[in-house]
Motif scaffolding. Structure first.
Motif, PDB file in Angstrom:
ATOM      1  N   SER A  68      34.948  19.221  23.194  1.00 30.06           N
ATOM      2  CA  SER A  68      34.166  17.998  23.325  1.00 30.06           C
ATOM      3  C   SER A  68      32.674  18.310  23.355  1.00 30.06           C
ATOM      4  O   SER A  68      32.273  19.458  23.539  1.00 30.06           O
ATOM      5  N   TRP A  69      31.868  17.258  23.233  1.00 28.47           N
ATOM      6  CA  TRP A  69      30.430  17.500  23.175  1.00 28.47           C
ATOM      7  C   TRP A  69      29.911  18.088  24.479  1.00 28.47           C
ATOM      8  O   TRP A  69      28.955  18.849  24.482  1.00 28.47           O
ATOM      9  N   SER A  70      30.557  17.780  25.582  1.00 26.78           N
ATOM     10  CA  SER A  70      30.115  18.315  26.865  1.00 26.78           C
ATOM     11  C   SER A  70      30.674  19.699  27.134  1.00 26.78           C
ATOM     12  O   SER A  70      30.200  20.407  28.032  1.00 26.78           O
ATOM     13  N   SER A  83      36.208  19.394  27.648  1.00 15.86           N
ATOM     14  CA  SER A  83      37.581  19.254  27.143  1.00 15.86           C
ATOM     15  C   SER A  83      37.773  20.155  25.935  1.00 15.86           C
ATOM     16  O   SER A  83      36.899  20.229  25.068  1.00 15.86           O
ATOM     17  N   THR A  84      38.908  20.814  25.910  1.00 11.31           N
ATOM     18  CA  THR A  84      39.256  21.661  24.772  1.00 11.31           C
ATOM     19  C   THR A  84      40.706  21.407  24.383  1.00 11.31           C
ATOM     20  O   THR A  84      41.535  21.048  25.238  1.00 11.31           O
ATOM     21  N   TYR A  85      40.998  21.579  23.122  1.00  7.14           N
ATOM     22  CA  TYR A  85      42.359  21.445  22.611  1.00  7.14           C
ATOM     23  C   TYR A  85      42.641  22.615  21.674  1.00  7.14           C
ATOM     24  O   TYR A  85      41.750  23.089  20.988  1.00  7.14           O
ATOM     25  N   TYR A  86      43.895  23.018  21.663  1.00  6.67           N
ATOM     26  CA  TYR A  86      44.299  24.132  20.829  1.00  6.67           C
ATOM     27  C   TYR A  86      45.603  23.808  20.114  1.00  6.67           C
ATOM     28  O   TYR A  86      46.466  23.111  20.651  1.00  6.67           O
ATOM     29  N   ALA A  87      45.745  24.359  18.929  1.00  6.63           N
ATOM     30  CA  ALA A  87      47.037  24.317  18.270  1.00  6.63           C
ATOM     31  C   ALA A  87      48.005  25.199  19.057  1.00  6.63           C
ATOM     32  O   ALA A  87      47.593  26.205  19.650  1.00  6.63           O
ATOM     33  N   ASP A  88      49.267  24.830  19.076  1.00  2.85           N
ATOM     34  CA  ASP A  88      50.256  25.606  19.827  1.00  2.85           C
ATOM     35  C   ASP A  88      50.285  27.057  19.364  1.00  2.85           C
ATOM     36  O   ASP A  88      50.512  27.963  20.170  1.00  2.85           O
ATOM     37  N   SER A  89      50.035  27.265  18.095  1.00  3.26           N
ATOM     38  CA  SER A  89      50.134  28.619  17.531  1.00  3.26           C
ATOM     39  C   SER A  89      49.043  29.561  18.029  1.00  3.26           C
ATOM     40  O   SER A  89      49.168  30.778  17.885  1.00  3.26           O
ATOM     41  N   ILE A 137      36.729  13.871  20.963  1.00  2.25           N
ATOM     42  CA  ILE A 137      37.379  15.010  20.337  1.00  2.25           C
ATOM     43  C   ILE A 137      38.673  14.544  19.662  1.00  2.25           C
ATOM     44  O   ILE A 137      39.396  13.707  20.178  1.00  2.25           O
ATOM     45  N   ILE A 138      38.961  15.058  18.468  1.00  2.46           N
ATOM     46  CA  ILE A 138      40.212  14.759  17.788  1.00  2.46           C
ATOM     47  C   ILE A 138      40.758  16.037  17.180  1.00  2.46           C
ATOM     48  O   ILE A 138      40.031  17.008  16.974  1.00  2.46           O
ATOM     49  N   THR A 173      42.707  16.045  14.224  1.00  2.00           N
ATOM     50  CA  THR A 173      42.898  15.944  12.792  1.00  2.00           C
ATOM     51  C   THR A 173      41.586  16.141  12.066  1.00  2.00           C
ATOM     52  O   THR A 173      40.531  15.786  12.579  1.00  2.00           O
ATOM     53  N   ARG A 174      41.680  16.720  10.860  1.00  2.00           N
ATOM     54  CA  ARG A 174      40.437  16.982  10.126  1.00  2.00           C
ATOM     55  C   ARG A 174      39.813  15.682   9.608  1.00  2.00           C
ATOM     56  O   ARG A 174      38.603  15.649   9.310  1.00  2.00           O
ATOM     57  N   TYR A 175      40.635  14.636   9.520  1.00  2.00           N
ATOM     58  CA  TYR A 175      40.104  13.356   9.066  1.00  2.00           C
ATOM     59  C   TYR A 175      39.280  12.753  10.197  1.00  2.00           C
ATOM     60  O   TYR A 175      39.773  12.575  11.303  1.00  2.00           O
ATOM     61  N   GLY A 176      38.055  12.443   9.925  1.00  2.00           N
ATOM     62  CA  GLY A 176      37.200  11.891  10.963  1.00  2.00           C
ATOM     63  C   GLY A 176      36.046  12.800  11.306  1.00  2.00           C
ATOM     64  O   GLY A 176      35.100  12.386  11.964  1.00  2.00           O
ATOM     65  N   TYR A 177      36.118  14.053  10.877  1.00  2.00           N
ATOM     66  CA  TYR A 177      34.991  14.950  11.065  1.00  2.00           C
ATOM     67  C   TYR A 177      33.998  14.706   9.926  1.00  2.00           C
ATOM     68  O   TYR A 177      34.362  14.674   8.763  1.00  2.00           O
ATOM     69  N   ASP A 178      32.758  14.550  10.304  1.00  2.00           N
ATOM     70  CA  ASP A 178      31.748  14.145   9.330  1.00  2.00           C
ATOM     71  C   ASP A 178      31.013  15.308   8.685  1.00  2.00           C
ATOM     72  O   ASP A 178      30.523  15.185   7.559  1.00  2.00           O
ATOM     73  N   TYR A 179      30.908  16.403   9.393  1.00  2.00           N
ATOM     74  CA  TYR A 179      30.103  17.527   8.920  1.00  2.00           C
ATOM     75  C   TYR A 179      30.962  18.790   8.904  1.00  2.00           C
ATOM     76  O   TYR A 179      31.688  19.058   9.865  1.00  2.00           O
ATOM     77  N   TRP A 180      30.831  19.555   7.824  1.00  2.00           N
ATOM     78  CA  TRP A 180      31.647  20.748   7.659  1.00  2.00           C
ATOM     79  C   TRP A 180      30.776  21.938   7.270  1.00  2.00           C
ATOM     80  O   TRP A 180      29.830  21.798   6.483  1.00  2.00           O
ATOM     81  N   GLY A 181      31.143  23.096   7.822  1.00  2.52           N
ATOM     82  CA  GLY A 181      30.505  24.339   7.413  1.00  2.52           C
ATOM     83  C   GLY A 181      31.173  24.876   6.164  1.00  2.52           C
ATOM     84  O   GLY A 181      32.171  24.332   5.679  1.00  2.52           O
TER      85      GLY A 181
END
Length: 122
Positions: free
Chosen positions: A51-53, A56-62, A102-103, A105-113
């Motif tokens: 998250s921006w602060s 909060s963090t999220y991880y894939a199970d793998s 925070i989400i 899914t890649r859909y919804g992210y506006d900026y990519w490296g």
């Protein structure tokens, strides 16, 4: 926001790498940041997000228990520490940013490296 991912490379199984995602143009303030990866011939998959602060963090199970995402607001950079790497972690890793919550899914992210290659040999 312009993103620059770096830190990829070739490592043996069990090794570690730390990826960096640096923002320029604007700060990361107010933006959630995610890491995604794409293996050859496969769809991009979610790896981790923060998250921006940073609260909060999220991880894939793998990758749970092996990868850690963090951010340094002063340096306008988000990191992905990857430990105990496995051959199946091989792929191009991309960082992405979005305003708001925070989400996973890649859909919804506006900026990519541009992506950084991670190769784990067995």
């Amino acid at each position: 926001v312009q993103l620059q991912a770096s830190g990829g490379g070739l490592v043996q199984a069990g090794g570690s790498l730390r990826l960096s995602c640096a923002a320029s143009g604007r700060t990361f303030g107010g933006h959630a940041v995610g890491w995604f990866r794409q293996a050859p011939g496969k769809e991009p998959e979610f790896v981790a997000a923060i998250s921006w602060s940073g609260g909060s963090t999220y991880y894939a199970d793998s990758v749970k228990g092996r990868f850690t995402i963090s951010r340094d607001s002063a340096k306008n950079t988000v990191y992905l520490q990857m430990n105990s790497l496995k051959p199946e972690d091989t792929g191009v890793y991309y960082c992405a940013a979005k305003k708001g919550v925070i989400i996973k899914t890649r859909y919804g992210y506006d900026y990519w490296g541009q992506g950084t290659q991670v190769t784990v040999s067995s």
